[in-house]
Scaffold this active site. Structure first.
Site, mmCIF file in Angstrom:
data_model
loop_
_atom_site.group_PDB
_atom_site.id
_atom_site.type_symbol
_atom_site.label_atom_id
_atom_site.label_comp_id
_atom_site.label_asym_id
_atom_site.label_seq_id
_atom_site.Cartn_x
_atom_site.Cartn_y
_atom_site.Cartn_z
ATOM 1 N N LYS A 215 90.394 67.884 -12.195
ATOM 2 C CA LYS A 215 89.241 66.956 -11.940
ATOM 3 C C LYS A 215 89.321 66.572 -10.730
ATOM 4 C CE LYS A 215 88.162 62.694 -12.343
ATOM 5 N NZ LYS A 215 87.202 62.531 -11.374
ATOM 6 N N GLU A 290 101.648 60.494 -8.621
ATOM 7 C CA GLU A 290 101.822 60.257 -7.109
ATOM 8 C C GLU A 290 100.767 58.939 -7.003
ATOM 9 O OE1 GLU A 290 103.980 61.514 -5.362
ATOM 10 O OE2 GLU A 290 104.701 63.200 -6.607
ATOM 11 N N CYS A 324 97.847 57.865 2.025
ATOM 12 C CA CYS A 324 98.822 57.269 1.266
ATOM 13 C C CYS A 324 100.111 56.965 1.957
ATOM 14 C CB CYS A 324 99.153 57.863 -0.027
ATOM 15 S SG CYS A 324 99.850 59.665 0.065
ATOM 16 N N GLU A 426 98.115 47.134 -1.518
ATOM 17 C CA GLU A 426 97.457 48.462 -0.686
ATOM 18 C C GLU A 426 95.849 48.068 -0.160
ATOM 19 O OE1 GLU A 426 96.957 52.042 -2.681
ATOM 20 O OE2 GLU A 426 97.808 53.053 -1.240
HETATM 21 P P1 NAD Z 1 91.834 56.415 -8.413
HETATM 22 O O1 NAD Z 1 93.152 56.142 -8.911
HETATM 23 O O2 NAD Z 1 90.887 55.586 -8.474
HETATM 24 O O3 NAD Z 1 91.247 57.866 -8.594
HETATM 25 C C1 NAD Z 1 92.068 58.944 -8.648
HETATM 26 C C2 NAD Z 1 91.681 60.018 -9.785
HETATM 27 O O4 NAD Z 1 91.824 59.371 -10.765
HETATM 28 C C3 NAD Z 1 89.957 60.246 -9.508
HETATM 29 O O5 NAD Z 1 89.795 61.479 -9.663
HETATM 30 C C4 NAD Z 1 89.612 59.414 -10.562
HETATM 31 O O6 NAD Z 1 88.212 59.937 -11.025
HETATM 32 C C5 NAD Z 1 90.602 59.651 -11.599
HETATM 33 N N1 NAD Z 1 90.502 58.412 -12.614
HETATM 34 C C6 NAD Z 1 89.871 57.327 -12.524
HETATM 35 N N2 NAD Z 1 90.140 56.576 -13.647
HETATM 36 C C7 NAD Z 1 90.648 57.311 -14.392
HETATM 37 C C8 NAD Z 1 91.180 57.374 -15.943
HETATM 38 N N3 NAD Z 1 90.926 56.141 -16.462
HETATM 39 N N4 NAD Z 1 91.814 58.322 -16.647
HETATM 40 C C9 NAD Z 1 92.057 59.308 -15.817
HETATM 41 N N5 NAD Z 1 91.646 59.593 -14.324
HETATM 42 C C10 NAD Z 1 91.177 58.716 -13.721
HETATM 43 O O7 NAD Z 1 92.226 56.618 -6.779
HETATM 44 P P2 NAD Z 1 91.372 56.836 -5.562
HETATM 45 O O8 NAD Z 1 90.738 55.522 -5.495
HETATM 46 O O9 NAD Z 1 90.703 58.185 -5.884
HETATM 47 O O10 NAD Z 1 92.430 57.146 -4.767
HETATM 48 C C11 NAD Z 1 93.325 56.278 -3.610
HETATM 49 C C12 NAD Z 1 94.365 55.947 -4.213
HETATM 50 O O11 NAD Z 1 95.281 57.157 -4.235
HETATM 51 C C13 NAD Z 1 95.534 54.998 -3.200
HETATM 52 O O12 NAD Z 1 96.145 54.170 -3.916
HETATM 53 C C14 NAD Z 1 96.224 56.058 -2.581
HETATM 54 O O13 NAD Z 1 97.653 55.440 -2.091
HETATM 55 C C15 NAD Z 1 96.797 56.925 -3.598
HETATM 56 N N6 NAD Z 1 97.215 58.242 -3.192
HETATM 57 C C16 NAD Z 1 98.505 58.233 -3.384
HETATM 58 C C17 NAD Z 1 99.031 59.674 -2.949
HETATM 59 C C18 NAD Z 1 100.496 60.041 -3.194
HETATM 60 O O14 NAD Z 1 100.863 61.279 -3.040
HETATM 61 N N7 NAD Z 1 101.369 59.297 -3.611
HETATM 62 C C19 NAD Z 1 98.250 60.466 -2.413
HETATM 63 C C20 NAD Z 1 96.942 60.222 -1.892
HETATM 64 C C21 NAD Z 1 96.350 58.958 -2.655
#
Ligand code: NAD
Length: 523
Positions: A215, A290, A324, A426
């Site tokens: 997804k 991650e 990130c 963050e």
């Molecule tokens: P998010 O957690 O809102 O969403 C990430 C994914 O999870 C999306 O596909 C979303 O639809 C899905 N999701 C949301 N709720 C869910 C649930 N209850 N169950 C399963 N899946 C669910 O994150 P975002 O806003 O898309 O991304 C930004 C965040 O990602 C920031 O915190 C950033 O630091 C982090 N990030 C981390 C890394 C890393 O490698 N550590 C890399 C990139 C981004």
């Protein structure tokens, strides 16, 4: 200049646009493909990729997909739910016996073909990524899409060299470890580096012989959709990769809770990671998380000053600060604090926020209205906490087609305590804070003070200090005198609330396989 309708075939647009002409007929003069995408009235309907086919969601419901550069809806995303996930999982389960028994060489060749197709479609994918995410096309062309191709290249070849361990017990017995694919892997990715991070999970999962239900973020689904077309073209057998689009609380939650998906690889926010762990842990699923970061960028007075300034510009504001690994807390040794501040501000003044398709734009739009409001609220919080905005701090209002887009000035703030909310939470936008320090002990206390531990940057020409600090920082990745230099063989991930497990290199294969030790008595 070309006519919109004449350039259509040449521009290799997806067949879906051709088939889906609501709002069409608006033939206008355009000067290139980018302009077509930006101004097109064609509403592209994204489809799920299940069992080798592009299909509508079962309930035929759709979500609006916004172009952050213009603030306008430009495509529709399937609003799938657990029924679509169940169908995708069935397809993946059915494909698993054959795919897991397909030789590594054949799997490798198919992955290499996908990599090649990504490279051939560099321009098209980069533009699609930019329109979906708001990032500059030039950045997507230089980083996002080449890296997506590298992910497939890397894991296509890595799987040929992946070997398991053997432990001999002198003359008693010999152990060897078998590593088998786990079955159906659930891969959930975020919006900031859409195709880059999506493929970073999918490539090792399928290279290792798993089938996948994936997804992408509902905020940036387009390149995952285009990838499904490329996978079909590459001859990836049906059911090996299934892509279900939709909201996290519906599709992501259904993947996490599905009893036939024993493994979840997730990249996203720390709060979502905790929710996934809550559901997955009692089901004893393997999970790789991650998560978020609040990375320190530590500048010692003995650094290569101009190099530190130049790279800090990137590590602060690349991708509008939505990586990130960006270093959002800049700690500067007191003796060079003023010099660094003045030079850094001077450099930031040269950055242009603008149309992502324009090569002269350094920053494009942030990903959504909601995210822009969140970033602006943090800038307000910083002021309330006593911070002084040295430069930036405001929304940028562009003109014409871009008037409703989500743009924010690169922002530098000083005068905040290391432990205030602005310095602990963050923000994930083009916002950095400057804080002076006097000693190593002091800066280590500041740097390690957050709940996060993803990455850190250190600027010093003192090798002994560099090693010492690297060892003491709470971070999964430490860059000394550089940033975002990536060798895909290295372990990637964070400590503390930045994650669980590591991706990258053979670590990913260790995650996507189940080890079984076989012990043979010698006598
Ligand atoms: P998010 O957690 O809102 O969403 C990430 C994914 O999870 C999306 O596909 C979303 O639809 C899905 N999701 C949301 N709720 C869910 C649930 N209850 N169950 C399963 N899946 C669910 O994150 P975002 O806003 O898309 O991304 C930004 C965040 O990602 C920031 O915190 C950033 O630091 C982090 N990030 C981390 C890394 C890393 O490698 N550590 C890399 C990139 C981004």
């Amino acid at each position: 200049m070309i006519r919109f309708c004449q350039g259509f075939q040449n521009l290799q647009l997806t067949s879906e646009i051709l088939a889906n002409k609501e709002g069409g007929g608006n033939y206008r003069t355009i000067d290139n493909y980018t302009q077509f995408w930006l101004y097109s009235n064609y509403m592209q309907k994204i489809k799920n990729y299940i069992n080798g086919q592009l299909i509508e969601p079962i309930d035929k419901l759709y979500i609006d997909n916004y172009n952050p550069a213009t603030g306008k809806v430009y495509s529709l995303i399937p609003d799938s739910d657990e029924k679509d996930v169940a169908m995708a999982t069935e397809a993946a389960l059915a494909a698993f016996p054959q795919w897991s028994n397909t030789s590594k060489e054949v799997r490798s060749r198919i992955l290499l073909k996908i990599a090649e197709l990504i490279e051939q479609n560099l321009e098209r994918l980069a533009i699609a990524e930019s329109i979906d995410n708001g990032k500059p096309v030039a950045l997507a062309k230089m980083i996002d899409i080449p890296r997506a191709a590298s992910n497939f290249h890397f894991y296509a070849t890595a799987i040929l060299h992946y070997a398991s361990e053997s432990h001999a017990m002198e003359d008693t017995a010999i152990n060897y470890t078998l590593r088998s694919p786990v079955g159906v892997a659930g891969c959930i990715s975020p919006w900031n580096l859409p195709l880059y991070l999506f493929t970073w999970k999918i490539a090792p999962a399928i290279a290792a012989g798993n089938c996948v239900v994936a997804k992408p973020s509902e905020i940036t689904p387009m390149t995952a959709y285009l990838l499904s077309e490329l996978c079909m073209q590459a001859g990836l057998p049906k059911g090996v990769l299934n892509i279900v689009h939709g909201y996290g609380h519906k599709v992501g939650a259904a993947i996490t809770a599905h009893p036939n998906i024993p493994l979840i690889s997730f990249t996203g926010g720390t709060k979502t990671g905790a929710e996934i762990a809550r559901i997955a842990a009692p089901m004893f699923k393997k999970i790789s998380l991650e998560l978020g970061g609040k990375n320190p960028n530590i500048v010692f007075s003995d650094c290569d000053f101009e190099n530190a300034i130049k790279t800090t510009l990137h590590s602060s504001f690349a991708n509008q600060g939505q990586i990130c690994l960006c270093g959002s807390r800049i700690f500067i040794e007191k003796s060079i604090y003023e010099k660094f501040k003045i030079r850094f501000i001077e450099k930031v003044k040269t950055l242009k926020v603008g149309n992502p398709a324009d090569n002269s734009s350094n920053l494009g739009a942030v990903v959504s209205k909601e995210h822009m409001d969140k970033i602006l609220s943090y800038i307000n919080l910083a002021k309330e906490e006593g911070g002084e905005i040295l430069i930036g701090g405001n929304q940028v209002n562009l003109e014409g087609e871009f008037a409703l887009g989500y743009y924010i000035e690169p922002t530098i703030i000083e005068g905040l305590a290391y432990n205030c909310r602005t310095n602990q939470e963050e923000i994930f936008g083009p916002v950095v804070t400057l804080t002076p320090f006097e000693t190593e002990e002091e800066v280590l206390k500041y740097a390690n003070s957050t709940q996060y531990g993803l990455s850190a940057i250190v600027w010093t020409e003192n090798l002994t200090r560099a090693h010492r600090i690297a060892g003491l920082l709470h971070a999964g990745i430490v860059w000394i005198n550089c940033w975002l230099v990536r060798d895909l063989r290295t372990p990637f991930g964070g400590m503390k609330n930045s994650g669980v497990g590591r991706e990258g290199g053979f670590e990913a294969f260790n995650f996507f396989t189940e080890p079984k030790n076989v012990c043979i008595k010698l006598k």
